[in-house]
Every structure is written in structure tokens, then in C-alpha cells.
Design an enzyme around this catalytic site. Sequence first.
Site, PDB file in Angstrom:
ATOM      1  N   SER A 129       0.822  -1.208   0.000  1.00 53.21           N
ATOM      2  CA  SER A 129       0.000   0.000   0.000  1.00 53.21           C
ATOM      3  C   SER A 129       0.852   1.253   0.000  1.00 53.21           C
ATOM      4  O   SER A 129       1.939   1.280   0.553  1.00 53.21           O
ATOM      5  CB  SER A 129      -0.901   0.026   1.238  1.00 53.21           C
ATOM      6  OG  SER A 129      -1.610   1.254   1.266  1.00 53.21           O
ATOM      7  N   LYS A 184      -4.508  -6.785   3.668  1.00 52.92           N
ATOM      8  CA  LYS A 184      -4.516  -5.662   2.715  1.00 52.92           C
ATOM      9  C   LYS A 184      -5.960  -5.314   2.306  1.00 52.92           C
ATOM     10  O   LYS A 184      -6.308  -4.144   2.162  1.00 52.92           O
ATOM     11  CB  LYS A 184      -3.672  -6.000   1.476  1.00 52.92           C
ATOM     12  CG  LYS A 184      -3.721  -4.921   0.379  1.00 52.92           C
ATOM     13  CD  LYS A 184      -3.211  -3.589   0.887  1.00 52.92           C
ATOM     14  CE  LYS A 184      -3.031  -2.478  -0.087  1.00 52.92           C
ATOM     15  NZ  LYS A 184      -3.850  -2.268  -1.213  1.00 52.92           N
ATOM     16  N   HIS A 187      -7.372  -3.352   5.027  1.00 55.72           N
ATOM     17  CA  HIS A 187      -6.779  -2.012   4.912  1.00 55.72           C
ATOM     18  C   HIS A 187      -7.579  -1.184   3.902  1.00 55.72           C
ATOM     19  O   HIS A 187      -7.951  -0.036   4.160  1.00 55.72           O
ATOM     20  CB  HIS A 187      -5.310  -2.110   4.467  1.00 55.72           C
ATOM     21  CG  HIS A 187      -4.734  -0.815   3.971  1.00 55.72           C
ATOM     22  ND1 HIS A 187      -5.010  -0.320   2.709  1.00 55.72           N
ATOM     23  CD2 HIS A 187      -3.936   0.103   4.564  1.00 55.72           C
ATOM     24  CE1 HIS A 187      -4.398   0.841   2.557  1.00 55.72           C
ATOM     25  NE2 HIS A 187      -3.740   1.119   3.664  1.00 55.72           N
ATOM     26  N   ASN A 188      -7.851  -1.772   2.762  1.00 58.91           N
ATOM     27  CA  ASN A 188      -8.583  -1.031   1.732  1.00 58.91           C
ATOM     28  C   ASN A 188     -10.016  -0.737   2.167  1.00 58.91           C
ATOM     29  O   ASN A 188     -10.542   0.344   1.898  1.00 58.91           O
ATOM     30  CB  ASN A 188      -8.588  -1.813   0.415  1.00 58.91           C
ATOM     31  CG  ASN A 188      -7.278  -1.673  -0.336  1.00 58.91           C
ATOM     32  OD1 ASN A 188      -6.241  -1.436   0.277  1.00 58.91           O
ATOM     33  ND2 ASN A 188      -7.297  -1.825  -1.636  1.00 58.91           N
ATOM     34  N   GLU A 191      -9.839   2.061   4.331  1.00 59.85           N
ATOM     35  CA  GLU A 191      -9.585   3.233   3.470  1.00 59.85           C
ATOM     36  C   GLU A 191     -10.920   3.769   2.910  1.00 59.85           C
ATOM     37  O   GLU A 191     -11.171   4.980   2.943  1.00 59.85           O
ATOM     38  CB  GLU A 191      -8.653   2.775   2.343  1.00 59.85           C
ATOM     39  CG  GLU A 191      -8.343   3.790   1.259  1.00 59.85           C
ATOM     40  CD  GLU A 191      -7.489   3.153   0.140  1.00 59.85           C
ATOM     41  OE1 GLU A 191      -6.417   2.585   0.444  1.00 59.85           O
ATOM     42  OE2 GLU A 191      -7.900   3.213  -1.024  1.00 59.85           O
TER      43      GLU A 191
HETATM   44  C1  6PG Z   1      -3.263   1.351  -1.575  1.00 61.62           C
HETATM   45  C2  6PG Z   1      -4.642   1.498  -2.185  1.00 61.62           C
HETATM   46  C3  6PG Z   1      -4.734   0.866  -3.521  1.00 61.62           C
HETATM   47  C4  6PG Z   1      -6.145   0.913  -4.128  1.00 61.62           C
HETATM   48  C5  6PG Z   1      -6.598   2.275  -4.487  1.00 61.62           C
HETATM   49  C6  6PG Z   1      -7.870   2.361  -5.299  1.00 61.62           C
HETATM   50  O1  6PG Z   1      -3.236   0.786  -0.497  1.00 61.62           O
HETATM   51  O2  6PG Z   1      -2.278   1.821  -2.125  1.00 61.62           O
HETATM   52  O3  6PG Z   1      -5.567   0.868  -1.361  1.00 61.62           O
HETATM   53  O4  6PG Z   1      -4.363  -0.482  -3.357  1.00 61.62           O
HETATM   54  O5  6PG Z   1      -6.149   0.156  -5.252  1.00 61.62           O
HETATM   55  O6  6PG Z   1      -6.740   3.027  -3.349  1.00 61.62           O
HETATM   56  O7  6PG Z   1      -8.894   1.575  -4.780  1.00 61.62           O
HETATM   57  P1  6PG Z   1     -10.377   1.775  -5.309  1.00 61.62           P
HETATM   58  O8  6PG Z   1     -10.291   1.991  -6.805  1.00 61.62           O
HETATM   59  O9  6PG Z   1     -11.115   0.516  -4.995  1.00 61.62           O
HETATM   60  O10 6PG Z   1     -10.910   2.982  -4.626  1.00 61.62           O
END
Ligand code: 6PG
Length: 481
Positions: A129, A184, A187-188, A191
Site C-alpha cells: 500500500s 490488505k 486495509h482497503n 480506506e
Molecule cells: C493502496 C490502495 C490501492 C487501491 C486504491 C484504489 O493501499 O495503495 O488501497 O491499493 O487500489 O486506493 O482503490 P479503489 O479503486 O477501490 O478505490
Amino acid sequence: MKTSDIGLVGLAVMGENLALNIESHGYTVSLYNRHGEVVTRFVEGRGKGKNFIPTYSIPEFVATISRPRKIILMIKAGAPVDEMIDKLVPYLSPGDIIIDGGNSDFHDTERRMYELESRGIWFVGTGISGGEEGALHGPSIMPGGSVKAWPEIKGILQDIAAKLEDGTPCCQWIGKGGAGHFVKMVHNGIEYGDMQLIAEAYALLKERLHLDNEQLHAVFDEWNKGELKSYLIEITADIMNFKDNRNNYLLDEILDVAGQKGTGKWSIMAALDENDPLTLITEAVYARMLSGLLEEREKASCMFLNEKEFADTGIDIESIGNALYAAKLVSYTQGFSLMRRASEHYQWHLDYGTIAQIWRKGCIIRSVFLGKITEAYTNEPGLENLLFNSFFRNKILSSLSAWRNVVADGVLSGVALPCMSSALSYFDGLRTLKSPANLIQAQRDYFGAHLYERIDKPRNEFFHTDWTGEGGNTTSRNYNA
Ligand code: 6PG
């Protein structure tokens, strides 16, 4: 023949930057891309004069890597990963290691690990990430899979990872099978939750407090100096007053339809599989989906116009910040709860304090707040719910009235706050000693003889009542979700 320390497949933005990062730490990297011209362009461009070995076929690529070979795949998740593995394996030897650095589904990682291990190849699925910048300067790395691979790859992965102030790398072994990609994925999901909560705060600040872009910038900038300090708050402050080349605020020119690539949705699906109430992330994913119903939203906004400004509930910047913080606590509580249940299910033995620490630098959700989570788990490794930790408990209690007021304001004024409000409902549901679920059990037993437990009897002793006098004694014990 010149040999390399590691091979990297896939030179899209993340792959290129990761290759540069690895090379900058003194390693030689073999490169392969299915389109050979991409390799040439890279070694003649950003990679010029550096320790890269460009290759143009799989046998050539594999032959240039010293043994045991370490090959990192930076390619699109899904079928392309299986296809690349199939192409590589005939040229590999027992003990070689394939590392998948994409956002793969953890079920795939689990399957690939067992398949490859049966052929003597070690497989690691690692979350990486931090976006483009993280890949280049130090991402947060979450490796899991074949545990025998870890001593071989630990040095390189920890060298290229982000570092905490004391030098601790944001890369530690997560667990076997799909554990790295699961973490991960969470984590997302977190996010998604953080981003939606920030978006809700933005909506309130703009629509209810009528702040302009410069004032919005100032609020997020200020928040980034306190307990909300995080990468996402920091970039939000920048975005608020960024102007395009026509001197317009770019944010106001961007269509309000949010995209997604699927990891948020996977988090929800995993939560359903684990019977875990991941309500905030779920609402964040649904909010993106709802934003996509542009035409329906346009129609509905004409049909159900907010006809008047509602009474002032007294919310202010501070109370919105408190609501954001409290809801964020719930989001992380839920994310860690999902990891705990999955860890028990798959026997990953996840170390939650370490996971929070890995997320403190390099990744998208990096924040000062994650330090508090590490502290909580270091003090109480068996903590069953983050809200039971005294720091989190006190934070929730001190934010509670502001949080309720902010959610009430959204409800009364028609500003959608799916994450702030669902977090509050989760909290209220969790702290309710006597919930109305007794009624649900009564209804289930009434219409389908689904049985119920009694408050005056031990758990797992089940009862049925013939509610209508016409039901007989047959019960439906045999099927459960
Ligand atoms: C990271 C992000 C990355 C992710 C983007 C877009 O940890 O660097 O999580 O892996 O792909 O943030 O995600 P979305 O297109 O689903 O918003």
C-alpha cells in the site's frame, strides 16, 4: 552471465516504481513485461544507468535471477496472475519463490499457495500500500503465504518498506495462506470508510456551515495538526483549495460519482462469511454505489427537493471533527474485529498490534491514530473489541454527545451521513444490554418453528412454542445460515 537478486514482472506505474525502489537499495533487478517495448522504454528512460537486467522472454528472465529465485509479480489481479504463474513454473526449481504484489483476492492467494507448494515452489501474496509514491519511496508491505519463503525475502522487503521514526520497517510477516492479502483487503476497506467519513464531514461543513473552499482547506489543515492527523486528511486539505489552470477550484469541477475496484466489496463479503457486523465499511461501499446512480439521483433531487433550511442544531466545526473521530474509532474497531474472526477461522494467528504498526507509515490509511491501536494491543493482546480499551472508551464517551448531535443534524436537514450514522447505530447496538432480538426469535418460532433460547435457561438449550395451537411439535433445527 550477469545475475540479479530478484525478478520483477509488470512495469505499470506501481511495478516501475517498486523496481526503482528495490534497485535504489543496492539490488540488481531482472525485468520482464509481456510487451517487450515497455521494458526497453523503462531501461532507456527512468531506469537508465541503473542495475536492471532487461529481458524479453520468460526463459531468459528466469535464467538471469540468482537462486533461490525471487520473482515479484506487479500485474493485474485475477486471471493474469494465474496465467503468469503457469508460464513461469516450468522454468522454476524447488525452493524458488513467487511473490504476488497486486490486490489479489485472498481466496486466490490461499489456493495458489497450496497448489504451488505441492510443486515445491513457495508462494507469497503480499499487500503493498501507498500508491505510486509509496512504491517508490517506501510502501507498507503485508506479506503472507509460504512461511518458508519469509527468511529469503525478508531482507529485500524490509529494506524497501517505509520506516517508523525508530527505523522499524512497515513490513512484517502476516501469516500463512491468504493472510497478507486479507489484511490488505481490510486495509482497503478501512480506506473506503475513512474516505467516506471525510466526505461526510465535508458535506456538513459545506452544506450546513456554509464554508467556502479556503475555509474548508483551513479546517482540514487544522485537523491535520491534531488527533485526526493522517495522510487522507492531509491530502483532503490540499484538494480543498487546489485550483486548475482556469483558476477554478478543481474539486468543484469533479463529477460526484465515486469509482471502486472491488476490495471494499470483498471486505463486506468476507465479513458476511465470518458473521461479523462490518457496518461502516459496508455503508461506505454502498455510498459509492449510490453515487453512481446519477440519473436517478437527478430525478429524485427534483422530486424531493429540500424545501427549507432546517433549524440550527448548534453543530460546529469541533463537533463535526468529534463525530468524524468517533465514527473512525468504530470503523477500525470493526475492521480489527473482522481480522480477529478470520484469523480464528483460518488459524492465521494475526498479530493486531503489528498490523497497526505496519499501517503507521507508507500506506494510504497511515495516521497517528494507528499508534494508539498498537498500544492497545500491546497492553492487551487478547482484546476482543477495541472499544473496550480505556483510551478508545474514553474517546467515544467524550465525543458521544457531539456525535449524536451531528448525526441528528444530518437526519433533520437531509444531509446523508451513512457512515457516521451507521457507526452510531453499531455503537448503540453494541452497548444495548436488552435488544429487541427477542421479538425476532419469537417471530421466527411463530411462523417457522425455528426455536428460541430462554433468559432463565442455559445457552444452547432451545425451545419451541405452539403459538397458534395448530402448529404441532415439528421444529426446524436442521438448517442454519
Ligand atoms: C493502496 C490502495 C490501492 C487501491 C486504491 C484504489 O493501499 O495503495 O488501497 O491499493 O487500489 O486506493 O482503490 P479503489 O479503486 O477501490 O478505490
